[in-house]
Write an enzyme that holds these catalytic residues in place. Structure first.
Site, PDB file in Angstrom:
ATOM      1  N   ALA A  12      42.277  41.220  45.853  1.00 52.81           N
ATOM      2  CA  ALA A  12      42.093  41.293  47.272  1.00 52.81           C
ATOM      3  C   ALA A  12      41.873  42.667  48.391  1.00 52.81           C
ATOM      4  CB  ALA A  12      43.197  40.612  47.574  1.00 52.81           C
ATOM      5  N   GLY A  13      40.833  43.771  47.478  1.00 52.88           N
ATOM      6  CA  GLY A  13      41.334  45.342  47.930  1.00 52.88           C
ATOM      7  C   GLY A  13      39.909  45.711  48.643  1.00 52.88           C
ATOM      8  N   TYR A  14      39.937  46.916  48.997  1.00 50.48           N
ATOM      9  CA  TYR A  14      38.985  47.518  50.038  1.00 50.48           C
ATOM     10  C   TYR A  14      37.524  46.767  49.879  1.00 50.48           C
ATOM     11  CZ  TYR A  14      42.192  50.430  50.815  1.00 50.48           C
ATOM     12  OH  TYR A  14      43.730  51.408  51.337  1.00 50.48           O
ATOM     13  N   CYS A 309      36.519  56.551  44.694  1.00 51.92           N
ATOM     14  CA  CYS A 309      35.789  56.915  43.794  1.00 51.92           C
ATOM     15  C   CYS A 309      34.785  57.865  43.555  1.00 51.92           C
ATOM     16  CB  CYS A 309      34.562  55.702  44.963  1.00 51.92           C
ATOM     17  SG  CYS A 309      35.258  53.804  45.120  1.00 51.92           S
ATOM     18  N   PHE A 310      34.215  59.077  44.422  1.00 50.71           N
ATOM     19  CA  PHE A 310      33.806  59.702  43.795  1.00 50.71           C
ATOM     20  C   PHE A 310      33.851  60.534  42.423  1.00 50.71           C
ATOM     21  CE2 PHE A 310      30.866  60.849  47.576  1.00 50.71           C
ATOM     22  CZ  PHE A 310      30.442  59.539  47.439  1.00 50.71           C
TER      23      PHE A 310
HETATM   24  P1  NAI Z   1      42.186  47.952  45.567  1.00 54.55           P
HETATM   25  O1  NAI Z   1      42.870  48.860  44.292  1.00 54.55           O
HETATM   26  O2  NAI Z   1      42.015  48.590  46.305  1.00 54.55           O
HETATM   27  O3  NAI Z   1      42.065  46.464  44.966  1.00 54.55           O
HETATM   28  C1  NAI Z   1      41.774  45.902  43.793  1.00 54.55           C
HETATM   29  C2  NAI Z   1      42.904  44.188  43.552  1.00 54.55           C
HETATM   30  O4  NAI Z   1      42.705  44.226  42.790  1.00 54.55           O
HETATM   31  C3  NAI Z   1      44.428  44.916  43.574  1.00 54.55           C
HETATM   32  O5  NAI Z   1      45.267  43.912  44.670  1.00 54.55           O
HETATM   33  C4  NAI Z   1      45.232  44.141  42.245  1.00 54.55           C
HETATM   34  O6  NAI Z   1      46.425  43.345  42.360  1.00 54.55           O
HETATM   35  C5  NAI Z   1      44.126  43.586  42.198  1.00 54.55           C
HETATM   36  N1  NAI Z   1      43.652  43.060  40.506  1.00 54.55           N
HETATM   37  C6  NAI Z   1      44.109  43.804  39.447  1.00 54.55           C
HETATM   38  N2  NAI Z   1      43.796  42.569  38.073  1.00 54.55           N
HETATM   39  C7  NAI Z   1      43.905  41.747  38.747  1.00 54.55           C
HETATM   40  C8  NAI Z   1      43.845  40.533  37.974  1.00 54.55           C
HETATM   41  N3  NAI Z   1      44.115  40.423  37.011  1.00 54.55           N
HETATM   42  N4  NAI Z   1      44.262  39.440  38.719  1.00 54.55           N
HETATM   43  C9  NAI Z   1      43.922  39.267  40.370  1.00 54.55           C
HETATM   44  N5  NAI Z   1      44.373  40.407  40.802  1.00 54.55           N
HETATM   45  C10 NAI Z   1      44.035  41.462  40.472  1.00 54.55           C
HETATM   46  O7  NAI Z   1      40.322  48.839  44.309  1.00 54.55           O
HETATM   47  P2  NAI Z   1      39.499  48.672  45.259  1.00 54.55           P
HETATM   48  O8  NAI Z   1      38.958  49.951  46.162  1.00 54.55           O
HETATM   49  O9  NAI Z   1      38.730  47.283  46.051  1.00 54.55           O
HETATM   50  O10 NAI Z   1      38.357  48.894  44.266  1.00 54.55           O
HETATM   51  C11 NAI Z   1      37.685  47.882  43.542  1.00 54.55           C
HETATM   52  C12 NAI Z   1      36.644  47.812  42.572  1.00 54.55           C
HETATM   53  O11 NAI Z   1      35.499  48.384  43.465  1.00 54.55           O
HETATM   54  C13 NAI Z   1      36.609  49.096  41.679  1.00 54.55           C
HETATM   55  O12 NAI Z   1      36.211  49.473  40.747  1.00 54.55           O
HETATM   56  C14 NAI Z   1      36.257  50.654  42.852  1.00 54.55           C
HETATM   57  O13 NAI Z   1      35.462  51.687  42.260  1.00 54.55           O
HETATM   58  C15 NAI Z   1      35.220  49.721  43.256  1.00 54.55           C
HETATM   59  N6  NAI Z   1      34.952  50.033  44.801  1.00 54.55           N
HETATM   60  C16 NAI Z   1      35.586  50.824  45.758  1.00 54.55           C
HETATM   61  C17 NAI Z   1      35.258  50.872  46.529  1.00 54.55           C
HETATM   62  C18 NAI Z   1      35.962  51.535  47.964  1.00 54.55           C
HETATM   63  O14 NAI Z   1      35.580  52.327  48.603  1.00 54.55           O
HETATM   64  N7  NAI Z   1      37.968  51.363  47.414  1.00 54.55           N
HETATM   65  C19 NAI Z   1      33.686  51.041  46.925  1.00 54.55           C
HETATM   66  C20 NAI Z   1      33.187  50.772  45.949  1.00 54.55           C
HETATM   67  C21 NAI Z   1      33.010  50.392  44.709  1.00 54.55           C
END
Ligand code: NAI
Length: 529
Positions: A12-14, A309-310
């Site tokens: 439930a992240g970004y 990311c970058f």
């Molecule tokens: P984030 O760190 O904000 O969210 C990830 C979430 O996953 C966390 O809340 C964490 O508690 C949860 N999580 C991890 N393992 C888990 C599990 N086994 N079960 C349930 N929940 C679990 O990460 P974000 O920024 O959303 O990035 C996610 C992916 O998307 C990464 O691979 C990132 O590289 C990619 N991405 C990110 C962008 C950005 O702007 N933040 C843009 C495009 C891709």
């Protein structure tokens, strides 16, 4: 055709939160549940103050999560129309007078996975900090954990979609894990990388340049890809949905980020030459960008790229190249990172030399900590490196103000700078302020490190003598400008009766400064959801 009635999004992240919300908004007949192990984050998604700040996100979430009755038509219209500006009318039922809630947030991972037809894996994939490949290889712990949960709990045939950014060939790793836990059971694996940018996530999701869906060249693979494409086709024109191979899909995300970052480093390398020659980097960026073959985006010289990311994606690409026995390719992309570090370093050293090569007894104000405007994400901010270099000069105080990053998030990021002296004690050298005026008061220099609209055209020291821009080449290229303030022995700056910055703040709408972070004692958050 495979029918999808229940989508589970793990993470439930970004990415997971906004993506699931937009998918739910446009597919009112599909139940979309976002699961996360982090209960605080899930509670925030259920409450009034969402855990992340994105323009337009709150309206989309409220509509899909809470549903709407006839009287809320206006709000729904706004959410869909505001964010889809110019796009086709979504088939989200928005022309109807009401909709049922179809977006849910939960910590019940196993149960939700077991009920899903399709699972989007949107978990974090940071850089490994220890062991083999430390500093460059992708840490796959969260992906492994999520896939293990899917392998244990999912129904046979459930489609698993990689949304996280992962190294090329991760699909094989996922299939191996699934096979180890559930031998002989078929789970089609797709890659659907996310290209959204923080700060414009809803706009990017509502009107993507393309949706890439990678699948294996098998009948179940193509069927699964068609099922995912159908979900997107509710609001994205079919011509923008690109079916490609699984490995190409995984690699195209790393390639896209590497090329965008490479443009930033390229223009920054030119800015260094400009400073030595008297050429103007913004004039160069403008004329180079007018070349239709090149285009104008990502040609803004400044502090360089930041964000989660970058850097990590290029590091992952260099590690991948090296693992494939291609050191020249690795070295090529590594240089993009080196140029980025060089730029931050150069900027910080310029600040120090502008202040007579000593920061002792001086206060430096930092306006903006987030790596870009319109986000409260404090991860991987260029400001961190600048602050690190400034602290080596023992300033009296580095006072930071950001309109969206919470003090707790900034403190967590700055912790890596703490050696034997705690930086953030009440009397420590780093202070996080709750207003730009507090940060700027009595300071020797103000560094604008995030291109927040509220800082543009503002005079943080209104009432004092005109602000002098000390670093010409950085000036036209916010973020990253230095504003020289009167020295402390001169009349300290006092905010005027109606300071311009406050006027701007009070006029601000969602696009300029979204809701500030939810206070820790917010009773609504604790009680709702
Ligand atoms: P984030 O760190 O904000 O969210 C990830 C979430 O996953 C966390 O809340 C964490 O508690 C949860 N999580 C991890 N393992 C888990 C599990 N086994 N079960 C349930 N929940 C679990 O990460 P974000 O920024 O959303 O990035 C996610 C992916 O998307 C990464 O691979 C990132 O590289 C990619 N991405 C990110 C962008 C950005 O702007 N933040 C843009 C495009 C891709």
């Amino acid at each position: 055709n495979v029918s999808i009635w229940h989508v589970c999004c793990i993470g439930a992240g970004y990415v997971g939160g906004p993506t699931a919300a937009v998918m739910a908004l446009h597919n009112p007949n599909v139940r979309v549940t976002v699961v996360d192990r982090d209960e605080t984050r899930i509670n925030a998604w259920k409450g009034r103050h969402l855990p992340i700040h994105e323009p337009g996100l709150a309206s989309v979430v409220r509509l899909a999560r809470d549903g709407s009755k006839e009287r809320r038509q206006g709000a729904r219209g706004q959410a869909a129309a505001g964010a889809t500006k110019g796009s086709q009318t979504p088939t989200d039922g928005s022309s109807h007078s009401s909709r049922q809630p179809n977006l849910f947030f939960s910590t019940a991972c196993a149960e939700t996975i077991a009920n899903a037809d399709m699972i989007l894996v949107s978990v974090n994939t940071p850089t490994k900090l220890r062991g083999v490949g430390a500093g460059r290889a992708t840490d796959m712990t969260a992906v492994e954990g999520a896939v293990r949960d899917v392998a244990i709990h999912a129904r046979p045939g459930t489609i698993l979609v990689e949304k996280s950014t992962v190294p090329c060939k991760t699909g094989q790793l996922i299939k191996d894990i699934l096979e180890a836990y559930r031998p002989g059971i078929s789970f089609p694996v797709l890659s659907n990388p996310e290209f959204l940018s923080e700060g414009t996530a809803i706009r990017d999701l509502m009107k993507p340049d393309r949706v890439v869906i990678g699948c294996e060249s098998t009948i179940p693979g193509h069927r699964a890809a068609a099922a995912l494409a159908n979900l997107y086709a509710s609001w994205v024109p079919r011509s923008k949905i690109a079916p490609i191979g699984l490995w190409s899909s995984e690699l195209c995300k790393l390639a896209a980020n590497a090329m965008l970052a490479q443009r930033v480093s390229s223009i920054n390398s030119i800015s260094a030459i400009c400073e030595r020659t008297g050429a103007d980097v913004s004039e160069i960026a403008k004329s180079v960008g007018m070349d239709a073959r090149i285009g104008s985006q990502f040609l803004k010289a400044g502090l360089g790229f930041g964000g989660s990311c970058f850097r990590k994606d290029i590091a992952s690409l260099t590690y991948l190249a090296e693992s494939l026995g291609l050191p020249e390719v690795a070295a090529y992309w590594q240089q993009v990172l080196e140029m980025n570090n060089f730029q931050r370093d150069r900027f910080a050293r310029h600040v120090i030399s502008s202040l007579n090569n000593t920061l002792r007894g001086k206060k430096i104000a930092i306006l903006g900590y987030a790596f870009k405007k319109n986000t409260g994400d404090a991860r991987e901010s260029p400001a961190l490196d600048v602050i690190r270099i400034l602290l080596e000069e023992n300033p009296r105080c580095v006072a930071i103000y950001d309109p969206l990053c919470s003090a707790a998030d900034i403190q967590r990021e700055l912790r890596v700078l703490e050696d034997d002296r705690p930086l953030m004690r009440p009397d420590g050298p780093v202070q996080i302020m709750s207003s730009a005026y507090e940060a700027c008061a009595d300071s020797n220099a103000v560094l604008v490190l995030t291109d927040w609209d509220m800082f543009k055209n503002s005079r943080p020291v209104a009432g004092s003598k005109p602000v002098e821009v000390a670093v010409d080449q950085f000036d036209g290229a916010a973020p990253a400008s230095i504003l020289r303030l009167p020295l402390r022995s001169e009349k300290p700056p006092t905010p005027p009766e109606t300071p311009k910055m406050q006027t701007l703040e009070s006029e601000q709408d969602d696009r300029l400064v979204p809701e500030p972070p939810c206070p820790a004692d917010c009773t609504e958050c604790q009680t709702s959801g």
